[in-house]
Enzyme design. Sequence first.
Site, PDB file in Angstrom:
ATOM      1  N   GLU A  93      54.530  45.651  74.280  1.00 36.24           N
ATOM      2  CA  GLU A  93      54.354  47.101  74.134  1.00 36.24           C
ATOM      3  C   GLU A  93      52.889  47.514  74.205  1.00 36.24           C
ATOM      4  O   GLU A  93      52.560  48.591  74.710  1.00 36.24           O
ATOM      5  CB  GLU A  93      54.939  47.564  72.791  1.00 36.24           C
ATOM      6  CG  GLU A  93      56.447  47.499  72.740  1.00 36.24           C
ATOM      7  CD  GLU A  93      56.975  47.841  71.368  1.00 36.24           C
ATOM      8  OE1 GLU A  93      56.912  49.017  70.998  1.00 36.24           O
ATOM      9  OE2 GLU A  93      57.450  46.935  70.674  1.00 36.24           O
ATOM     10  N   ASP A 139      58.536  44.505  70.264  1.00 35.05           N
ATOM     11  CA  ASP A 139      58.677  44.263  68.828  1.00 35.05           C
ATOM     12  C   ASP A 139      60.113  43.910  68.466  1.00 35.05           C
ATOM     13  O   ASP A 139      61.061  44.261  69.170  1.00 35.05           O
ATOM     14  CB  ASP A 139      58.239  45.497  68.029  1.00 35.05           C
ATOM     15  CG  ASP A 139      56.727  45.716  68.107  1.00 35.05           C
ATOM     16  OD1 ASP A 139      56.005  44.758  68.423  1.00 35.05           O
ATOM     17  OD2 ASP A 139      56.279  46.854  67.868  1.00 35.05           O
ATOM     18  N   ASP A 181      62.071  44.899  66.034  1.00 37.52           N
ATOM     19  CA  ASP A 181      62.942  45.849  65.354  1.00 37.52           C
ATOM     20  C   ASP A 181      63.822  46.585  66.363  1.00 37.52           C
ATOM     21  O   ASP A 181      63.802  46.309  67.557  1.00 37.52           O
ATOM     22  CB  ASP A 181      62.109  46.828  64.521  1.00 37.52           C
ATOM     23  CG  ASP A 181      61.054  47.544  65.350  1.00 37.52           C
ATOM     24  OD1 ASP A 181      61.110  47.454  66.589  1.00 37.52           O
ATOM     25  OD2 ASP A 181      60.177  48.204  64.764  1.00 37.52           O
ATOM     26  N   GLU A 193      63.636  49.597  67.523  1.00 32.18           N
ATOM     27  CA  GLU A 193      62.853  50.331  68.517  1.00 32.18           C
ATOM     28  C   GLU A 193      62.419  49.390  69.634  1.00 32.18           C
ATOM     29  O   GLU A 193      62.510  49.715  70.817  1.00 32.18           O
ATOM     30  CB  GLU A 193      61.630  50.965  67.846  1.00 32.18           C
ATOM     31  CG  GLU A 193      60.926  52.006  68.691  1.00 32.18           C
ATOM     32  CD  GLU A 193      61.555  53.377  68.566  1.00 32.18           C
ATOM     33  OE1 GLU A 193      61.374  54.175  69.497  1.00 32.18           O
ATOM     34  OE2 GLU A 193      62.237  53.639  67.572  1.00 32.18           O
ATOM     35  N   TYR A 218      54.189  41.057  61.205  1.00 26.97           N
ATOM     36  CA  TYR A 218      54.703  42.355  61.654  1.00 26.97           C
ATOM     37  C   TYR A 218      54.768  43.342  60.492  1.00 26.97           C
ATOM     38  O   TYR A 218      55.211  43.006  59.396  1.00 26.97           O
ATOM     39  CB  TYR A 218      56.089  42.169  62.265  1.00 26.97           C
ATOM     40  CG  TYR A 218      56.575  43.368  63.034  1.00 26.97           C
ATOM     41  CD1 TYR A 218      55.779  43.968  63.994  1.00 26.97           C
ATOM     42  CD2 TYR A 218      57.834  43.901  62.784  1.00 26.97           C
ATOM     43  CE1 TYR A 218      56.229  45.063  64.708  1.00 26.97           C
ATOM     44  CE2 TYR A 218      58.300  44.990  63.502  1.00 26.97           C
ATOM     45  CZ  TYR A 218      57.485  45.581  64.454  1.00 26.97           C
ATOM     46  OH  TYR A 218      57.925  46.665  65.158  1.00 26.97           O
ATOM     47  N   ARG A 267      56.376  46.268  60.148  1.00 29.57           N
ATOM     48  CA  ARG A 267      57.570  47.090  59.900  1.00 29.57           C
ATOM     49  C   ARG A 267      58.671  46.171  59.366  1.00 29.57           C
ATOM     50  O   ARG A 267      59.345  45.488  60.117  1.00 29.57           O
ATOM     51  CB  ARG A 267      58.021  47.800  61.174  1.00 29.57           C
ATOM     52  CG  ARG A 267      57.026  48.840  61.650  1.00 29.57           C
ATOM     53  CD  ARG A 267      57.579  49.680  62.798  1.00 29.57           C
ATOM     54  NE  ARG A 267      56.620  50.684  63.218  1.00 29.57           N
ATOM     55  CZ  ARG A 267      55.742  50.538  64.198  1.00 29.57           C
ATOM     56  NH1 ARG A 267      55.718  49.409  64.875  1.00 29.57           N
ATOM     57  NH2 ARG A 267      54.898  51.499  64.502  1.00 29.57           N
ATOM     58  N   HIS A 272      61.947  39.695  59.403  1.00 32.43           N
ATOM     59  CA  HIS A 272      62.424  38.577  58.605  1.00 32.43           C
ATOM     60  C   HIS A 272      61.543  38.253  57.409  1.00 32.43           C
ATOM     61  O   HIS A 272      61.925  37.458  56.576  1.00 32.43           O
ATOM     62  CB  HIS A 272      62.527  37.331  59.482  1.00 32.43           C
ATOM     63  CG  HIS A 272      63.292  37.561  60.743  1.00 32.43           C
ATOM     64  ND1 HIS A 272      64.604  37.971  60.752  1.00 32.43           N
ATOM     65  CD2 HIS A 272      62.928  37.466  62.046  1.00 32.43           C
ATOM     66  CE1 HIS A 272      65.019  38.107  62.001  1.00 32.43           C
ATOM     67  NE2 HIS A 272      64.019  37.812  62.798  1.00 32.43           N
TER      68      HIS A 272
END
Length: 891
Positions: A11, A97, A99, A101, A319, A321, A366
């Site tokens: 991204e 990523d 997640d 999104e 990460y 989020r 995780h």
Amino acid sequence: MADGTKLVIVESPAKGKTIERYLGEGYKVLASVGHIRDLVSPRDLPADMKKGPFGKFAVDVDSAFEPYYVVNDDKRKTVTELKKALKDADELILATDEDREGEAIAWHLLEVLKPKVPVQRMVFHEITKEAIEHARDNTRQLDMDLVDAQETRRILDRLYGYEVSPVLWRKVRQGLSAGRVQSPTARLIVDRERERMAFVPAAYWSLAATFDASGKEFLARLVRLDGARVATGSDFDDRGQVKGVRTILDAEAAASLAEELEASAFEVASVESKPYRRRPSAPFTTSTLQQEAGRKLRFSAKQTMSVAQSLYENGYITYMRTDSPSLSAQAISAARTQATALYGDGAVPQAPRLYSGKSKSAQEAHEAIRPAGDAFATPSSLKGKLTDNEHRLYDLIWKRTVASQMIDATGQTATITIASAKTSRGVAELTASGTVITEPGFLQAYEEGKDVDRYADDAEQDATLPDVKAKDALGLKNLDRKDHVTTPPPRYTEASLVKALEELEIGRPSTYASIIDTIVRRGFVTVRGGALVPEWIAFATMNLLEEHLGQYVDYDFTAEMLADLDRIADGDADRVEWLTRFYRGHDGKPGLRDVVGNLGEIDARAVNSIDLGEGVTLRVGQYGPYLERIDEQGTIQRANVPEELTPDELTLVRAQELLDAPPVEERVLGEHPETGKSIIVKDGRFGPYVQEVEPEPETPAEPELTKTGKPKRVPKPPKPRTASLFKTMTPESIDLDAAVALLSLPRTIGIDPADESATPITVRNGRYGPFITKGDETRSLDSEDEIFTITLEQAIEKLAQPKYGARRQSSALAEFDADPVSGKPIKVKDGRFGPYVTDGETNATIPRGEDIAAVTFERAVELLQIKRDKGPAKKPAARKAPAKRRTPAKK
């Protein structure tokens, strides 16, 4: 691209550079820079589709809620580059990523690029060599359940916004918008302000004594009189009534009791001691990181996420989020090793500490947010490698992670109860408490911050107490009495709002920053001194939503929707079935479409009115709030509400004062010496101003007719010239000369003789103060008086100075390093429509209510990227068929 090359798409360009270095030869890493496509705005649909099934939402609600996606205009070049690179690759690896999104971005890439080579999904939660190599060797297929959940959320938001927002346009104000999570969030802030407005303060007195025990002084507070508790702030409810049986001291009673106690004898009634133990806080999740960075670093939620994103992309943290506070085995080992090295062998417990989250569905990632790698870099080792804000946030994350694996802090808490001789009101009992930490444990590394306590004055102060026992006599050194007034519930800060949103399960922690930014940018809330203050327009909006669309701003309903999205992500629910139930209803319950379609008549006047009592009403008008009252003669009285007045400050008494204040009388100052028109001074919505009065147009006795015999249209009279008074002026003191000078603005000073373009230099007053301009160049002036006194030579000298030199001292504008995408320096500018950031290619407005002085490099980069992701609003060149869903094999 060489034979055998694998194309990896991430991204972020910054992340891509780091990953490419770890993957080595045979891999080409490119960035999509976020989403490459999105739901098109219905107004940008091709003309022949606007009346079809996609015309209302760009979603066909009658055909499985099929969305109509288009590639964002600013991503066409990116898509072309990705397709070109894909032609020379023998494998495509989607490394967005991990997640929902990121999964959706990967799916959109797959749909647009249509690869003819094998496709793999690579996920990781930290950017270290080991993590990237492990992810490379353990790829998987695209998870369509996650894609479904994200697509459902996007369609849900479109349906909600496009159905509810038009109701607000018609009944409250044009341009307002409703959001599935933004509206309940705004309601939280409005509800808190309503509590403050309804709050009734209560007064009480307290007594505090300083005692001497064998030469050691300590403080104790009066807690009981004749066995009954003495009331403190926490004993009063928000209506000013005391809860339970309490003794309330007023000024007279406190003075009388103090006089008796000063002549009294005191002895220790009892000494109680109990063990003290405190566990370390869990490692950071997205929510707790935003809260703690707000408390300790004064970061906004958005700033926290921006800085954390930079740390993650450059390989310093995992990460950012995540809902999970758990640590991996290697992270636990790294934290324990570092704690032992810094604080000794006894600093860690025998068994590792394990943490689990409260969230029912911690699906985002995780592991908790922690330093990256299997050996943590200390903050001191990163000095010079990180920006100041990055270093501060990394230090916070590092300390929290290390402390989470350390032993408890332990000690003893002692409470001394002191009794007086009998007074006219019985025996007075005072207490003193103190905690002695014998083993600091994790407190050596980190201590969690706290939100503001409205009853802080009531709290016992921890202190070191003397060694005393029951029956010991004590000497009274001093006795203080103090008056108190209870305070209303504190307004939300970003940190406390994030905590409330998480507790109520409104939205995801990864979205909290954008939720808060949205309600501020849309004018529902302003930030004042860190507190979130609702605007009156938010009250009107909540009046309508609560009365007519109550379930959609209900906190439990919003949380249930979030749980439903989780079920879709887990494969336990079908997205089409769920959207059908939400939009069309089920089991006799109406859906969103029917609820909005059957609203009936809504009294817009009632929605936009707040009753303040005794016939005084606040109206939320098209141009702002105002007060209204009908006097005994039936005359309607009105008064503007000062912009700086917060809702809880607008009490009935204050409103009556504003209504009773004599209006600024319209006063004729004289005739303009050049135009001959009258000049008057009057009061307006935004303060006093002067105006040049246009003469009444002459009305002919017989109207002039057209050839068809109809009266000719009379041209509209010209708008009168107006000018606001300077801050140093008042309506009572301004004279004709000053008014003429104000009406002459903007003032042209002249032309720089050395300027070949002959661009005139002008001076004027603006939203952020007086300034001079020469084409696109602007410089601020120090005072309004300079508008009329600055000379051409002084203006030329001012323009020759560095653009941001003077502003930096006042922290008004700023200049930053190069943007990571464009490679050009970022600047903060003041434009026609307010302050904005720019890199020379992209301009991004700074949201309303955001402190310009607090804009950091990271925040500026984020604003520019958000603007690039939105792209310009252009129509697609040709009609495109609705996106067909491909379903890659599941893992």
